[in-house]
Scaffold this active site. Structure first.
Site, PDB file in Angstrom:
ATOM      1  N   HIS A 190      46.054   4.683  25.315  1.00 21.41           N
ATOM      2  CA  HIS A 190      45.849   4.917  23.881  1.00 21.41           C
ATOM      3  C   HIS A 190      45.062   3.786  23.206  1.00 21.41           C
ATOM      4  CE1 HIS A 190      49.608   6.933  25.198  1.00 21.41           C
ATOM      5  NE2 HIS A 190      48.941   7.953  24.695  1.00 21.41           N
ATOM      6  N   ASP A 219      47.365   0.412  25.550  1.00 22.34           N
ATOM      7  CA  ASP A 219      48.302   0.421  26.681  1.00 22.34           C
ATOM      8  C   ASP A 219      47.725   1.062  27.938  1.00 22.34           C
ATOM      9  OD1 ASP A 219      48.101   2.988  25.836  1.00 22.34           O
ATOM     10  OD2 ASP A 219      50.227   3.308  25.423  1.00 22.34           O
ATOM     11  N   SER A 260      49.250  12.809  22.453  1.00 23.88           N
ATOM     12  CA  SER A 260      49.638  11.464  22.012  1.00 23.88           C
ATOM     13  C   SER A 260      48.622  10.810  21.086  1.00 23.88           C
ATOM     14  CB  SER A 260      49.848  10.557  23.221  1.00 23.88           C
ATOM     15  OG  SER A 260      48.672  10.516  24.005  1.00 23.88           O
TER      16      SER A 260
END
Ligand SMILES: *[C@@H]1O[C@H](CO)[C@@H](O)[C@H](O)[C@H]1NC(C)=O
Ligand SMILES: *[C@@H]1O[C@H](CO)[C@@H](O)[C@H](O)[C@H]1NC(C)=O
Ligand SMILES: *[C@@H]1O[C@H](CO)[C@@H](O)[C@H](O)[C@H]1NC(C)=O
Ligand SMILES: *[C@@H]1O[C@H](CO)[C@@H](O)[C@H](O)[C@H]1NC(C)=O
Ligand SMILES: *[C@@H]1O[C@H](CO)[C@@H](O)[C@H](O)[C@H]1NC(C)=O
Length: 393
Positions: A359, A356, A48
């Site tokens: 990240h 979040d 991610s």
């Protein structure tokens, strides 16, 4: 050894050093200046930290407010805006990378992104619904790359729009191959209740699989590799929330030491693996980028750099870190028949480092990119735009 036994005094040594520098100086400065690589494409592999839309395409879109700062709507990224890989593309004069799995509106003329959120290097023995790890592990990403390489050339021959959407064969050896993966392999062991010793014990296997993929890309003609090491995962809210440590294990900046030590162990072994790869792949220019140090210095100097509490997620709900793994960024709830977002964004994401709980924000990603672009965190110390040149570290 006693210093009197030394043949030269430190002063003699200094003079000697000065002479050597003077003699070698002209030789060094007459070395040809390196030409810019002009990479025509980027092929990225990762999780991610660099997913630009793959997990969203396959398993459902990252919800708003993801993307709010830069794209003004969700853009397949787990951030309020751009990721480090976006800044890399921008700085090389290339468009943002389309995710290989994204069939809507993609343009692969300047490369493709195989990274998916939740990816690990090693395939996991659990489904994404059980553990959250993506089934698109690094080996699968390589298969997709390999398929893309072959099929893009067949389809490109049809001409027309396909020539404008797909790279030329000649772009593959000249492209930059970027890697940012490994963090999830470390947390995967902890999720299975393994001890730090047990996690460390499988790191060589993980790195063996990464090396194999780099060799496979080389065999397909890839020559320039830009490899990020893994970040200080012990400084991230999702890890500190899920795997609490004792007070004594919290370092002076507030990060959980055991997880950072595992990350550093991974990085040490990664560096060794890259030394071996340079020997095995004589035409490869492989740059190791110390993302760990960059992220750690960002978190440890947050306030000095103009950011607020580095552990407080901008987008989330409740708890010590504004992070709750059951109420993730963008989560909604129905109240009196109306849907409302309960994990909202903070007022000014540009003052936050953590987006979040997992990240980084666009502001943090930009800062990280600015540190790594000129090569000051690279081994060898080569800047991004010159990373096609093989140099001895
Ligand atoms: C998955 O299971 C296989 C077979 O037991 C094992 O060899 C492999 O290491 C496991 N993978 C992971 C990531 O635990
Ligand atoms: C895809 O991107 C390239 C590079 O920016 C551009 O030249 C090309 O026209 C784009 N293709 C389409 C179909 O828009
Ligand atoms: C890990 O330990 C927790 C707490 O004892 C337990 O609830 C969970 O099922 C264990 N997970 C695995 C994968 O063994
Ligand atoms: C939901 O509606 C009830 C009845 O109208 C009201 O008392 C209550 O405050 C509302 N709840 C919220 C969260 O708005
Ligand atoms: C690299 O860039 C960073 C950020 O702009 C800067 O602080 C640093 O001094 C630069 N290093 C070199 C060697 O140019």
């Amino acid at each position: 050894m006693d210093s009197h036994n030394l043949r030269f005094s430190s002063c003699d040594l200094l003079i000697l050093l000065l002479l050597v520098t003077l003699l070698l100086g002209p030789v060094c400065s007459s070395a040809p200046t390196l030409t810019e690589c002009n990479f025509p494409a980027i092929f990225n592999f990762g999780d991610s930290n660099s997913d630009t839309g793959a997990l969203s395409a396959a398993f459902g879109q990252a919800p708003p407010p993801n993307g709010e700062t830069y794209f003004h709507s969700p853009a397949g990224r787990f951030s309020d805006g751009r990721l480090v890989v976006d800044f890399i593309a921008e700085s090389l004069g290339l468009r943002y990378l389309s995710a290989y799995l994204d069939s809507v509106g993609s343009n692969f003329s300047h490369g493709a992104n195989f990274a998916t959120a939740g990816s690990t290097i090693r395939p996991q023995n659990t489904t994404i619904f059980q553990s959250g790890y993506s089934p698109i592990s690094l080996g699968v990403q390589f298969t997709q790359y390999s398929d893309f390489h072959t099929r893009s050339q067949i389809v490109r021959k049809q001409g027309g729009v396909f020539e404008l959407l797909l790279p030329e064969e000649n772009d593959f050896p000249r492209a930059l191959y970027t890697f940012d993966i490994g963090q999830n392999d470390l947390t995967a062991g902890y999720k299975l209740n393994m001890s730090t010793e047990q996690v460390k014990a499988y790191v060589p296997d993980v790195l063996g699989q990464l090396s194999k993929v780099i060799e496979n890309v080389y065999d397909q003609g890839g020559r320039s590799f830009w490899i990020h090491n893994t970040g200080p995962v012990g400084c991230l809210p999702y890890v500190m929330d899920r795997f609490p440590v004792t007070a004594a294990q919290i370092d002076k900046f507030g990060c959980a030491s055991p997880y950072n030590e595992v990350a550093q162990y991974f990085n040490l072994r990664l560096k060794e693996a890259i030394v071996q790869l340079r020997k095995a792949l004589p035409l490869a220019a492989i740059t190791y980028v110390d993302i760990y140090s960059v992220k750690y210095s960002l978190i440890s100097q947050a306030r000095k750099l103009g950011f607020q509490n580095p552990f407080l997620a901008c987008c989330g709900h409740g708890g010590k870190f504004n992070y709750n793994r059951f109420i993730k960024c963008g989560s909604k709830k129905i109240v009196n028949g109306t849907e409302i977002v309960i994990a909202k964004s903070c007022k000014d994401p540009s003052l936050r480092i953590n987006w979040d709980g997992v990240h980084f924000t666009e502001a943090a990603n930009k800062w990280i990119f600015d540190q790594i672009a000129n090569g000051s965190f690279s081994d060898p110390t080569v800047s991004l735009s010159l990373a096609c040149h093989r140099m001895e570290p």
